[in-house]
Motif scaffolding. Structure first.
Motif, PDB file in Angstrom:
ATOM      1  N   LEU A   2      -5.806  -0.344   6.090  1.00 21.21           N
ATOM      2  CA  LEU A   2      -4.702  -1.003   5.397  1.00 21.21           C
ATOM      3  C   LEU A   2      -3.404  -0.881   6.180  1.00 21.21           C
ATOM      4  CD1 LEU A   2      -5.271  -0.030   1.640  1.00 21.21           C
ATOM      5  CD2 LEU A   2      -5.960  -2.125   2.817  1.00 21.21           C
ATOM      6  N   GLU A   6      -1.725  -4.108   7.878  1.00 19.47           N
ATOM      7  CA  GLU A   6      -0.706  -4.501   6.906  1.00 19.47           C
ATOM      8  C   GLU A   6      -1.329  -5.223   5.712  1.00 19.47           C
ATOM      9  OE1 GLU A   6       2.328  -6.693   8.929  1.00 19.47           O
ATOM     10  OE2 GLU A   6       2.721  -5.106  10.376  1.00 19.47           O
ATOM     11  N   SER A   7      -2.513  -4.768   5.317  1.00 16.41           N
ATOM     12  CA  SER A   7      -3.230  -5.365   4.194  1.00 16.41           C
ATOM     13  C   SER A   7      -2.978  -4.574   2.919  1.00 16.41           C
ATOM     14  CB  SER A   7      -4.735  -5.408   4.497  1.00 16.41           C
ATOM     15  OG  SER A   7      -4.988  -6.140   5.682  1.00 16.41           O
ATOM     16  N   ILE A   8      -3.366  -5.143   1.785  1.00 16.84           N
ATOM     17  CA  ILE A   8      -3.184  -4.481   0.501  1.00 16.84           C
ATOM     18  C   ILE A   8      -4.438  -4.644  -0.354  1.00 16.84           C
ATOM     19  CG2 ILE A   8      -0.680  -4.853   0.506  1.00 16.84           C
ATOM     20  CD1 ILE A   8      -1.162  -7.132  -1.548  1.00 16.84           C
ATOM     21  N   SER A  10      -5.344  -5.304  -4.390  1.00 16.58           N
ATOM     22  CA  SER A  10      -4.705  -5.704  -5.641  1.00 16.58           C
ATOM     23  C   SER A  10      -5.773  -5.928  -6.704  1.00 16.58           C
ATOM     24  CB  SER A  10      -3.857  -6.964  -5.432  1.00 16.58           C
ATOM     25  OG  SER A  10      -3.009  -7.187  -6.539  1.00 16.58           O
ATOM     26  N   ALA A  14      -5.547  -1.805  -8.666  1.00 15.40           N
ATOM     27  CA  ALA A  14      -4.142  -1.413  -8.591  1.00 15.40           C
ATOM     28  C   ALA A  14      -3.585  -1.140  -9.982  1.00 15.40           C
ATOM     29  CB  ALA A  14      -3.331  -2.503  -7.897  1.00 15.40           C
ATOM     30  N   ILE A  93       1.369  -9.797   0.607  1.00 19.26           N
ATOM     31  CA  ILE A  93       1.794  -9.677  -0.789  1.00 19.26           C
ATOM     32  C   ILE A  93       1.965 -11.045  -1.455  1.00 19.26           C
ATOM     33  CG2 ILE A  93       3.623  -8.777  -2.308  1.00 19.26           C
ATOM     34  CD1 ILE A  93       4.250  -6.730  -0.110  1.00 19.26           C
ATOM     35  N   TYR A 107       0.022  -3.744  -6.475  1.00 19.35           N
ATOM     36  CA  TYR A 107      -0.791  -3.650  -5.269  1.00 19.35           C
ATOM     37  C   TYR A 107      -0.745  -2.243  -4.684  1.00 19.35           C
ATOM     38  CZ  TYR A 107       3.767  -4.547  -3.008  1.00 19.35           C
ATOM     39  OH  TYR A 107       5.082  -4.498  -2.622  1.00 19.35           O
ATOM     40  N   THR A 109      -0.858  -0.188  -0.992  1.00 18.50           N
ATOM     41  CA  THR A 109      -0.793  -0.215   0.464  1.00 18.50           C
ATOM     42  C   THR A 109      -1.412   1.087   0.977  1.00 18.50           C
ATOM     43  OG1 THR A 109       1.331   0.927   0.733  1.00 18.50           O
ATOM     44  CG2 THR A 109       1.411  -1.430   0.227  1.00 18.50           C
ATOM     45  N   HIS A 188       7.694   2.058  -6.920  1.00 18.23           N
ATOM     46  CA  HIS A 188       6.967   2.480  -5.726  1.00 18.23           C
ATOM     47  C   HIS A 188       6.581   3.943  -5.890  1.00 18.23           C
ATOM     48  CE1 HIS A 188       7.705  -0.768  -2.633  1.00 18.23           C
ATOM     49  NE2 HIS A 188       8.534  -1.132  -3.583  1.00 18.23           N
ATOM     50  N   ASP A 206       5.874  -2.202   5.658  1.00 13.87           N
ATOM     51  CA  ASP A 206       6.007  -3.005   4.451  1.00 13.87           C
ATOM     52  C   ASP A 206       6.919  -4.205   4.650  1.00 13.87           C
ATOM     53  OD1 ASP A 206       5.708  -0.243   2.211  1.00 13.87           O
ATOM     54  OD2 ASP A 206       4.309  -1.866   2.555  1.00 13.87           O
TER      55      ASP A 206
END
Length: 235
Positions: A2, A6-8, A10, A14, A93, A107, A109, A188, A206
């Motif tokens: 991740l 830079e993936s998430i 969801s 989540a 996102i 989501y 991260t 967050h 992010d």
């Protein structure tokens, strides 16, 4: 994976990390969101390192309700299933903000658990995304998803004042308000040491920052205000 791509993650996975255990919903599979830049990296990693096989690869269909979605890979490893949703936007996102309601606008991260509408979500309330009816995106799959959360005790409304009164010119609760992924109204939960951006803790990966507004019709019957959903990559 991740962090590098830079993936998430969801969807229900989540949401379950935000809600109390007694309020969690059943998550049947994992939804991973990635950009086209890292599309092959994510798919090949899950195939070669985790033993998944690509069961299907499809282009967006009306049931996905997402103009930010370019492709969907459906991976399987026995009974385990992962959907990899690829977006043509510069940030993974973006598709989250096109979900059916604010309930699922959360989501994960590599370093954070994020809730975009914590005030409503933590009180089991959700605002139905205006793009569903303003852009004619409602379909059977969407209706079934909304009913699923309603049956599990969430209150879903298309009228924002049904979730509480607000001042449209000042309140962040107004769906016409402009929001960002680094504003103070985001929740967050930073599970690793991050970098402070304003009052928000986040990691440098992010970026880019997303700016959005849900839009919709006027909050009152007397209002002629009308705005469309918009999502911008700011930086």
């Amino acid at each position: 994976l991740l962090k590098f791509t830079e993936s998430i993650v969801s969807g229900s996975n989540a949401l379950n990390l935000i809600m109390l255990k007694s309020q969690q919903v059943v998550a049947h599979d994992i939804n991973v969101y990635a950009t086209e830049q890292y599309e092959l990296v994510v798919v090949e990693y899950l195939k070669n390192q985790e033993g998944y096989k690509v069961a299907d690869k499809i282009s967006p269909k009306p049931k996905y309700d997402g103009s930010a979605i370019a492709r969907i890979y459906k991976l399987e490893n026995g009974e385990k299933k992962i959907d990899i949703i690829i977006t043509h936007r510069k940030c993974a996102i973006a598709p989250v903000l096109q979900f059916h309601s604010t309930i699922v606008m959360n989501y994960i991260t590599a370093d954070n658990i994020v809730c975009m509408y914590p005030k409503w979500t933590c009180n089991r309330k959700g605002f139905i995304n205006p793009r569903l009816y303003m852009e004619d995106k409602t379909n059977l799959r969407t209706a079934e998803a909304l009913m699923k959360y309603k049956k599990r005790g969430f209150r879903l409304c298309a009228e924002p004042f049904q979730l509480g009164m607000h001042n449209c010119n000042r309140s962040i609760d107004c769906p016409h308000a402009t929001r960002t992924t680094v504003d103070e109204h985001m929740f967050h939960w930073n599970i690793n040491n991050g970098t402070a951006v304003g009052t928000t803790m986040m990691d440098c990966w992010d970026m880019p920052i997303i700016v959005w507004s849900l839009g919709g019709h006027g909050c009152t019957t007397e209002s002629n205000r009308r705005s469309l959903n918009h999502i911008l990559v700011a930086a």
